[in-house]
Write a protein that holds these residues in place. Structure first.
Motif, PDB file in Angstrom:
ATOM      1  N   GLN A   1       2.358  -3.048  -3.953  1.00  0.00           N
ATOM      2  CA  GLN A   1       1.136  -2.397  -3.492  1.00  0.00           C
ATOM      3  C   GLN A   1       0.643  -1.356  -4.495  1.00  0.00           C
ATOM      4  OE1 GLN A   1       1.251  -0.924   0.590  1.00  0.00           O
ATOM      5  NE2 GLN A   1       2.807  -2.464   1.076  1.00  0.00           N
ATOM      6  N   GLU A   2       1.582  -0.632  -5.093  1.00  0.00           N
ATOM      7  CA  GLU A   2       1.221   0.379  -6.087  1.00  0.00           C
ATOM      8  C   GLU A   2       0.576  -0.285  -7.302  1.00  0.00           C
ATOM      9  OE1 GLU A   2       3.336   3.833  -8.776  1.00  0.00           O
ATOM     10  OE2 GLU A   2       4.436   2.014  -8.263  1.00  0.00           O
ATOM     11  N   ALA A   3       1.137  -1.399  -7.755  1.00  0.00           N
ATOM     12  CA  ALA A   3       0.569  -2.108  -8.903  1.00  0.00           C
ATOM     13  C   ALA A   3      -0.853  -2.575  -8.594  1.00  0.00           C
ATOM     14  CB  ALA A   3       1.452  -3.297  -9.272  1.00  0.00           C
ATOM     15  N   ALA A   4      -1.068  -3.063  -7.376  1.00  0.00           N
ATOM     16  CA  ALA A   4      -2.411  -3.499  -6.983  1.00  0.00           C
ATOM     17  C   ALA A   4      -3.372  -2.313  -6.914  1.00  0.00           C
ATOM     18  CB  ALA A   4      -2.354  -4.216  -5.636  1.00  0.00           C
ATOM     19  N   ALA A   5      -2.905  -1.192  -6.401  1.00  0.00           N
ATOM     20  CA  ALA A   5      -3.753   0.005  -6.321  1.00  0.00           C
ATOM     21  C   ALA A   5      -4.136   0.498  -7.712  1.00  0.00           C
ATOM     22  CB  ALA A   5      -3.037   1.107  -5.539  1.00  0.00           C
ATOM     23  N   LEU A   6      -3.183   0.501  -8.630  1.00  0.00           N
ATOM     24  CA  LEU A   6      -3.480   0.937  -9.996  1.00  0.00           C
ATOM     25  C   LEU A   6      -4.452  -0.014 -10.679  1.00  0.00           C
ATOM     26  CD1 LEU A   6       0.019   2.184 -11.182  1.00  0.00           C
ATOM     27  CD2 LEU A   6      -2.010   3.572 -10.700  1.00  0.00           C
ATOM     28  N   ALA A   7      -4.276  -1.314 -10.451  1.00  0.00           N
ATOM     29  CA  ALA A   7      -5.180  -2.299 -11.046  1.00  0.00           C
ATOM     30  C   ALA A   7      -6.607  -2.120 -10.522  1.00  0.00           C
ATOM     31  CB  ALA A   7      -4.681  -3.708 -10.763  1.00  0.00           C
ATOM     32  N   ALA A   8      -6.731  -1.648  -9.279  1.00  0.00           N
ATOM     33  CA  ALA A   8      -8.042  -1.423  -8.676  1.00  0.00           C
ATOM     34  C   ALA A   8      -8.559   0.000  -8.923  1.00  0.00           C
ATOM     35  CB  ALA A   8      -7.980  -1.691  -7.178  1.00  0.00           C
ATOM     36  N   HIS A   9      -7.823   0.771  -9.720  1.00  0.00           N
ATOM     37  CA  HIS A   9      -8.160   2.156 -10.056  1.00  0.00           C
ATOM     38  C   HIS A   9      -8.214   3.037  -8.812  1.00  0.00           C
ATOM     39  CE1 HIS A   9      -9.954   1.246 -14.259  1.00  0.00           C
ATOM     40  NE2 HIS A   9      -8.891   0.517 -13.990  1.00  0.00           N
ATOM     41  N   GLU A  10      -7.386   2.735  -7.823  1.00  0.00           N
ATOM     42  CA  GLU A  10      -7.262   3.545  -6.616  1.00  0.00           C
ATOM     43  C   GLU A  10      -6.061   4.474  -6.792  1.00  0.00           C
ATOM     44  OE1 GLU A  10      -7.009   0.763  -3.377  1.00  0.00           O
ATOM     45  OE2 GLU A  10      -9.034   0.001  -3.756  1.00  0.00           O
ATOM     46  N   PHE A  11      -6.246   5.518  -7.562  1.00  0.00           N
ATOM     47  CA  PHE A  11      -5.142   6.377  -7.952  1.00  0.00           C
ATOM     48  C   PHE A  11      -4.599   7.208  -6.793  1.00  0.00           C
ATOM     49  CE2 PHE A  11      -7.718   5.652 -11.804  1.00  0.00           C
ATOM     50  CZ  PHE A  11      -6.807   4.865 -12.470  1.00  0.00           C
ATOM     51  N   GLY A  12      -5.449   7.602  -5.865  1.00  0.00           N
ATOM     52  CA  GLY A  12      -4.980   8.323  -4.680  1.00  0.00           C
ATOM     53  C   GLY A  12      -4.041   7.480  -3.833  1.00  0.00           C
ATOM     54  N   THR A  13      -4.386   6.198  -3.692  1.00  0.00           N
ATOM     55  CA  THR A  13      -3.528   5.276  -2.954  1.00  0.00           C
ATOM     56  C   THR A  13      -2.191   5.101  -3.666  1.00  0.00           C
ATOM     57  OG1 THR A  13      -5.467   4.114  -2.108  1.00  0.00           O
ATOM     58  CG2 THR A  13      -3.376   2.929  -2.023  1.00  0.00           C
ATOM     59  N   ALA A  14      -2.238   4.995  -4.988  1.00  0.00           N
ATOM     60  CA  ALA A  14      -1.004   4.830  -5.769  1.00  0.00           C
ATOM     61  C   ALA A  14      -0.088   6.036  -5.594  1.00  0.00           C
ATOM     62  CB  ALA A  14      -1.330   4.612  -7.240  1.00  0.00           C
ATOM     63  N   ILE A  15      -0.659   7.220  -5.577  1.00  0.00           N
ATOM     64  CA  ILE A  15       0.151   8.435  -5.385  1.00  0.00           C
ATOM     65  C   ILE A  15       0.780   8.425  -3.994  1.00  0.00           C
ATOM     66  CG2 ILE A  15       0.009  10.945  -5.099  1.00  0.00           C
ATOM     67  CD1 ILE A  15      -2.063  10.899  -7.395  1.00  0.00           C
ATOM     68  N   ALA A  16       0.004   8.051  -2.982  1.00  0.00           N
ATOM     69  CA  ALA A  16       0.540   7.992  -1.615  1.00  0.00           C
ATOM     70  C   ALA A  16       1.685   6.985  -1.522  1.00  0.00           C
ATOM     71  CB  ALA A  16      -0.574   7.634  -0.631  1.00  0.00           C
ATOM     72  N   LEU A  17       1.545   5.861  -2.199  1.00  0.00           N
ATOM     73  CA  LEU A  17       2.609   4.848  -2.198  1.00  0.00           C
ATOM     74  C   LEU A  17       3.855   5.357  -2.910  1.00  0.00           C
ATOM     75  CD1 LEU A  17       0.367   1.737  -2.828  1.00  0.00           C
ATOM     76  CD2 LEU A  17       1.749   2.162  -0.777  1.00  0.00           C
ATOM     77  N   GLN A  18       3.672   6.086  -3.999  1.00  0.00           N
ATOM     78  CA  GLN A  18       4.821   6.660  -4.699  1.00  0.00           C
ATOM     79  C   GLN A  18       5.558   7.654  -3.803  1.00  0.00           C
ATOM     80  OE1 GLN A  18       3.213   8.280  -8.308  1.00  0.00           O
ATOM     81  NE2 GLN A  18       3.147   6.294  -9.328  1.00  0.00           N
ATOM     82  N   GLU A  19       4.796   8.435  -3.045  1.00  0.00           N
ATOM     83  CA  GLU A  19       5.427   9.393  -2.134  1.00  0.00           C
ATOM     84  C   GLU A  19       6.207   8.674  -1.037  1.00  0.00           C
ATOM     85  OE1 GLU A  19       2.072  11.752  -0.930  1.00  0.00           O
ATOM     86  OE2 GLU A  19       2.139  12.967  -2.758  1.00  0.00           O
ATOM     87  N   ARG A  20       5.679   7.547  -0.565  1.00  0.00           N
ATOM     88  CA  ARG A  20       6.394   6.769   0.447  1.00  0.00           C
ATOM     89  C   ARG A  20       7.646   6.114  -0.129  1.00  0.00           C
ATOM     90  NH1 ARG A  20       2.449   2.647   3.002  1.00  0.00           N
ATOM     91  NH2 ARG A  20       4.379   2.000   4.013  1.00  0.00           N
TER      92      ARG A  20
END
Length: 121
Positions: free
Chosen positions: A21-40
């Motif tokens: 999910q983090e890789a998909a978020a980064l590919a879509a430039h959704e950096f806030g989502t990527a940070i939330a996934l890293q925290e999870r």
């Protein structure tokens, strides 16, 4: 009851899902989502590192962890490229600002001047 190896497998599977999910978020430039996934993902990583001896010899966990490392490596490369692209844009913006500062005096002052009355006669 769940064995330590089964628990590690389940947690590694959840971590792999979050990494995907983090890789998909980064590919879509959704950096806030990527940070939330890293925290999870953080508590999962902590659990796996603190219980590494429970599953040290299990090939299934090793395979899952290899896939996770590969996903994270790709995400890191994508993020590094994005950071470099942003730095280049900032350098270009700074250079444009400097050019503007050099040219601006040729167009007069930035202060508005009061109109002057002139009598012609």
């Amino acid at each position: 009851m769940e064995t330590p190896v089964q628990r590690c497998l389940r947690i590694a599977a959840a971590l792999e899902d979050l990494s995907t999910q983090e890789a998909a978020a980064l590919a879509a430039h959704e950096f806030g989502t990527a940070i939330a996934l890293q925290e999870r993902a953080e508590p999962l990583v902590e659990y796996l590192t603190s219980h590494a001896e429970d599953a040290a010899d299990d090939a299934r966990i090793e395979a899952q962890l290899a896939r996770i490392r590969e996903l994270r490596g790709r995400s890191e490369a994508l993020l590094s490229a994005e950071i470099e692209r942003t730095r280049a844009e900032l350098r270009e913006a700074g250079a444009a600002c400097c050019r503007l500062a050099r040219v601006a005096p040729a167009y007069g002052s930035a202060r508005p001047t009061a109109p002057r009355l002139q009598a012609v006669g």
